[in-house]
Motif scaffolding. Structure first.
Motif, mmCIF file in Angstrom:
data_model
loop_
_atom_site.group_PDB
_atom_site.id
_atom_site.type_symbol
_atom_site.label_atom_id
_atom_site.label_comp_id
_atom_site.label_asym_id
_atom_site.label_seq_id
_atom_site.Cartn_x
_atom_site.Cartn_y
_atom_site.Cartn_z
ATOM 1 N N ARG A 4 7.540 41.582 31.645
ATOM 2 C CA ARG A 4 7.571 40.118 31.762
ATOM 3 C C ARG A 4 8.010 39.695 33.168
ATOM 4 O O ARG A 4 7.425 38.806 33.779
ATOM 5 C CB ARG A 4 8.502 39.553 30.689
ATOM 6 N N ILE A 37 8.004 31.389 33.612
ATOM 7 C CA ILE A 37 7.128 32.555 33.803
ATOM 8 C C ILE A 37 7.522 33.293 35.072
ATOM 9 O O ILE A 37 7.695 34.512 35.069
ATOM 10 C CB ILE A 37 5.643 32.127 33.859
ATOM 11 N N GLY A 40 10.504 35.391 34.917
ATOM 12 C CA GLY A 40 10.468 36.454 33.924
ATOM 13 C C GLY A 40 11.180 36.093 32.643
ATOM 14 O O GLY A 40 11.505 36.965 31.838
ATOM 15 N N SER A 43 6.917 34.852 28.568
ATOM 16 C CA SER A 43 5.714 35.671 28.665
ATOM 17 C C SER A 43 4.530 34.854 28.151
ATOM 18 O O SER A 43 4.479 34.513 26.973
ATOM 19 C CB SER A 43 5.905 36.928 27.819
#
Length: 103
Positions: A4, A37, A40, A43
């Motif tokens: 991710r 996003i 991280g 996802s």
């Protein structure tokens, strides 16, 4: 680094290289989601990756491919492509009319 986080880093790098701001993705996602996003923390779904990549005018597989290169540091682009090609042949996703050159 998890997958991710690798995708977030790749997405942020691609966005910046295209000269785009997070706000320019508002047609498909709120700026706060883009930030999640890139950090991280979130996802995206395959559908969302597709929508986001269209804003950048890149193929979604390019983002996923690069994310795996970051995630699997021991992989080179050529070795990862060879693995993908072999996998697709094994599960017969290539039809007989497609030509595949050896990697």
């Amino acid at each position: 680094m998890n997958l991710r986080q690798a995708f977030g880093m790749v997405f942020a790098r691609a966005r910046k290289s295209k000269g785009l701001t997070q706000e320019e993705f508002e047609s498909v996602s709120p700026r706060s989601y883009i930030s999640y996003i890139e950090r991280g923390s979130s996802s995206p779904t395959l559908e969302k990756v597709h929508e986001l990549s269209k804003v950048m005018n890149v193929h979604p597989a390019s983002l996923v491919f690069q994310a795996y290169l970051e995630f699997e540091k021991e992989s080179s682009p050529l070795s990862l492509m060879a693995t993908i090609t072999a996998d697709l042949r094994e599960i017969e996703l290539f039809n007989s009319n497609q030509k595949i050159s050896k990697v």
